[in-house]
Design a protein around this motif. Structure first.
Motif, short mmCIF file in Angstrom:
data_model
loop_
_atom_site.label_atom_id
_atom_site.label_comp_id
_atom_site.label_asym_id
_atom_site.label_seq_id
_atom_site.Cartn_x
_atom_site.Cartn_y
_atom_site.Cartn_z
N GLN A 1 0.62 -1.18 -0.30
CA GLN A 1 -0.03 0.11 -0.27
C GLN A 1 0.81 1.10 -0.38
O GLN A 1 0.67 2.26 -1.18
CB GLN A 1 -0.66 0.23 1.30
CG GLN A 1 -1.98 -1.19 1.03
CD GLN A 1 -2.93 -1.08 2.71
OE1 GLN A 1 -2.41 -0.17 3.46
NE2 GLN A 1 -4.14 -1.39 2.63
N MET A 2 1.38 1.28 1.03
CA MET A 2 2.53 2.40 0.70
C MET A 2 3.39 2.49 -0.50
O MET A 2 3.73 3.38 -1.00
CB MET A 2 3.82 2.72 1.92
CG MET A 2 3.42 2.07 3.12
SD MET A 2 4.66 2.86 4.32
CE MET A 2 5.19 4.44 4.01
N SER A 3 3.84 0.94 -1.46
CA SER A 3 4.57 1.96 -1.99
C SER A 3 3.73 1.72 -3.33
O SER A 3 4.39 3.19 -4.58
CB SER A 3 5.05 0.36 -2.80
OG SER A 3 5.80 0.37 -4.06
N ASP A 4 2.83 1.65 -3.45
CA ASP A 4 1.43 2.37 -4.69
C ASP A 4 0.96 3.61 -4.30
O ASP A 4 1.49 4.14 -5.15
CB ASP A 4 -0.38 1.40 -3.96
CG ASP A 4 0.21 0.36 -5.31
OD1 ASP A 4 1.18 -0.33 -5.70
OD2 ASP A 4 -0.49 -0.75 -5.05
N SER A 5 1.35 4.06 -3.15
CA SER A 5 1.20 5.40 -2.48
C SER A 5 2.03 6.14 -2.95
O SER A 5 1.74 7.51 -3.80
CB SER A 5 0.21 5.31 -1.12
OG SER A 5 0.47 7.38 -0.83
N ILE A 6 3.51 5.95 -2.89
CA ILE A 6 4.82 6.63 -2.74
C ILE A 6 4.56 6.69 -4.27
O ILE A 6 5.04 7.39 -5.20
CB ILE A 6 5.91 5.67 -2.31
CG1 ILE A 6 6.28 6.06 -1.52
CG2 ILE A 6 7.30 6.65 -3.04
CD1 ILE A 6 6.29 5.20 -0.59
N GLN A 7 4.32 5.51 -5.38
CA GLN A 7 4.17 6.08 -6.33
C GLN A 7 3.39 6.51 -7.59
O GLN A 7 3.56 7.61 -8.70
CB GLN A 7 4.26 4.49 -7.38
CG GLN A 7 5.21 3.66 -7.05
CD GLN A 7 5.30 2.48 -7.83
OE1 GLN A 7 4.70 1.98 -9.01
NE2 GLN A 7 5.39 0.96 -7.81
N PRO B 1 13.41 3.20 -18.29
CA PRO B 1 12.10 4.39 -18.33
C PRO B 1 11.65 4.26 -16.57
O PRO B 1 12.02 3.88 -15.42
CB PRO B 1 11.46 2.83 -18.46
CG PRO B 1 12.06 1.76 -19.60
CD PRO B 1 13.45 1.48 -18.52
N GLU B 2 11.18 5.75 -16.65
CA GLU B 2 11.11 6.47 -16.10
C GLU B 2 9.86 5.61 -14.90
O GLU B 2 10.09 5.11 -13.56
CB GLU B 2 10.12 7.86 -16.30
CG GLU B 2 9.62 8.70 -15.07
CD GLU B 2 9.07 9.78 -15.45
OE1 GLU B 2 8.72 10.48 -14.59
OE2 GLU B 2 8.38 10.46 -16.64
N ASN B 3 8.83 4.86 -15.34
CA ASN B 3 7.69 3.76 -14.20
C ASN B 3 8.85 3.06 -14.02
O ASN B 3 8.23 2.48 -12.11
CB ASN B 3 6.92 3.30 -15.38
CG ASN B 3 7.27 2.57 -16.46
OD1 ASN B 3 8.84 2.80 -16.93
ND2 ASN B 3 6.75 1.57 -17.11
N TYR B 4 9.83 2.59 -14.61
CA TYR B 4 10.64 1.38 -13.76
C TYR B 4 11.71 1.98 -13.05
O TYR B 4 11.30 1.62 -11.03
CB TYR B 4 11.64 0.29 -14.24
CG TYR B 4 11.95 -1.05 -13.56
CD1 TYR B 4 11.62 -2.09 -13.91
CD2 TYR B 4 13.40 -0.24 -13.31
CE1 TYR B 4 12.33 -3.31 -13.68
CE2 TYR B 4 13.73 -1.70 -13.03
CZ TYR B 4 13.09 -3.09 -13.10
OH TYR B 4 13.91 -4.34 -12.36
N VAL B 5 11.83 3.66 -13.06
CA VAL B 5 12.66 4.08 -11.85
C VAL B 5 11.56 4.49 -10.28
O VAL B 5 11.81 4.22 -9.43
CB VAL B 5 13.16 5.05 -12.36
CG1 VAL B 5 13.62 6.17 -10.99
CG2 VAL B 5 14.24 4.76 -13.38
N GLY B 6 10.41 4.45 -11.06
CA GLY B 6 9.10 5.20 -9.82
C GLY B 6 9.07 3.93 -9.09
O GLY B 6 8.72 3.62 -7.76
N ALA B 7 8.77 2.22 -9.83
CA ALA B 7 8.77 1.47 -8.84
C ALA B 7 9.22 1.06 -8.28
O ALA B 7 9.24 0.94 -6.99
CB ALA B 7 7.72 -0.06 -9.67
N LEU B 8 11.07 1.09 -8.46
CA LEU B 8 11.85 0.70 -7.57
C LEU B 8 11.83 2.22 -6.91
O LEU B 8 12.34 1.45 -5.30
CB LEU B 8 13.55 0.96 -8.81
CG LEU B 8 14.26 0.43 -7.89
CD1 LEU B 8 15.44 -0.15 -8.69
CD2 LEU B 8 15.36 1.43 -6.60
#
Length: 302
Positions: A211-217, A259-266
């Motif tokens: 949940q925190m990871s999703d919120s941060i992204q 890719p930016e989305n991969y960086v965001g997920a990391l």
């Protein structure tokens, strides 16, 4: 052990294990064998049948059981009684699920109630997720030719992998080891302080981090200024990316190629897990505010 190491280095199947090493009362049964009779007199139509049910036989008993294969729900409330001796004592002191869904939730509850330390797949398999994500990171960040040169090799042609490959593997293992240590501490603290079964602590821990990871992204995409986002990304990547990859490519190259989305997920996964591991499952929003502030400022230790 030496014979097992020989097979591992040759990448040979267990059927090539020398039977000269099998001791009194021991046995080696291959999946291809038929009409199998074990020393205790039990009969099996095939070796494959024995393989699929061995964990339910009297031979399966140990301090630590780490199932690393098998069908989902191999152990349920219907057959979990096979994990107990005739006197009611559990056959295993600890079970660490290396295979996803090997135990049903009901079976886990029965075993933990009986005093078995059960560590659920959602926690114990995180090393594989971490390893694969960092492998993908290297493939995305490095030019194809350089990746082929530094991260691949043919064991049939050379016994030693490239130095970069060997170092990267060791650094990934260090990350996995540290994460596993933190995961255990978080589960144990939840179990001891909150009085919850460890399998429930694993679920609470996973839900909190996800949940925190999703919120941060989400916040990362629309709730932060470009300057804040830039500072956070650089602060996290300098801690999350294995040093040998940073030294080889530099942070700017990694940011340009991945890719930016991969960086965001990391970034989301790293921040969420580090915060929960440090401050616990029940940490407040205030704690997270100060954690993020220090992280963006480059003050938060890895």
């Amino acid at each position: 052990r030496e014979e097992l190491m020989r097979l591992a280095l040759l990448r040979a199947p267990v059927k090539e294990f020398s039977r000269s090493f099998v001791g009194r009362g021991g046995f080696l049964v291959t999946c291809e064998e038929t009409n199998v009779t074990l020393p205790d007199g039990s009969k099996w139509s095939t070796g494959a049948q024995l393989r699929d049910n061995f964990h339910l036989t009297p031979y399966a008993s140990a301090d630590l059981f780490v199932p690393c294969g098998g069908r989902p729900n191999s152990v349920t409330t219907g057959n979990v009684k096979s994990f107990f001796n005739a006197d009611g004592r559990p056959k295993f002191r600890m079970i660490c699920e290396g295979a996803n869904l090997f135990l049903s939730d009901g079976a886990r509850a029965v075993l933990e109630k009986a005093g078995v330390h059960v560590f659920k797949d959602a926690s114990t398999n995180k090393g594989g997720v971490c390893s694969s994500s960092l492998e993908v990171l290297a493939a995305l960040a490095m030019p194809e030719e350089e990746h082929s040169k530094l991260m691949t090799y043919n064991p049939a042609e050379t016994q030693e992998p490239p130095e970069f490959y060997a170092t990267y593997v060791q650094q990934i293992l260090s990350v996995i080891t540290e994460n596993a240590r933190n995961e255990f501490r978080a589960i144990w603290e939840c179990n001891q302080k909150d009085g919850l079964p460890k399998i429930q602590c694993t679920s609470r821990l996973s839900i909190k981090i996800n949940q925190m990871s999703d919120s941060i992204q989400t916040h990362f995409k629309s709730g932060m200024s470009e300057q804040e986002k830039k500072q956070l990304v650089r602060s996290v990547l300098l801690r999350a990316v294995p040093p040998v990859l940073l030294e080889k490519l530099g942070l700017e190259v990694i940011l340009a190629r991945v890719p930016e989305n991969y960086v965001g997920a990391l970034v989301g996964a790293w921040v969420a897990s580090k915060f929960v591991y440090k401050h616990g499952i029940n940490a407040s929003e205030v704690s997270f505010f100060f954690f993020m502030r220090s992280l963006v400022a480059g003050e938060e230790a890895a």
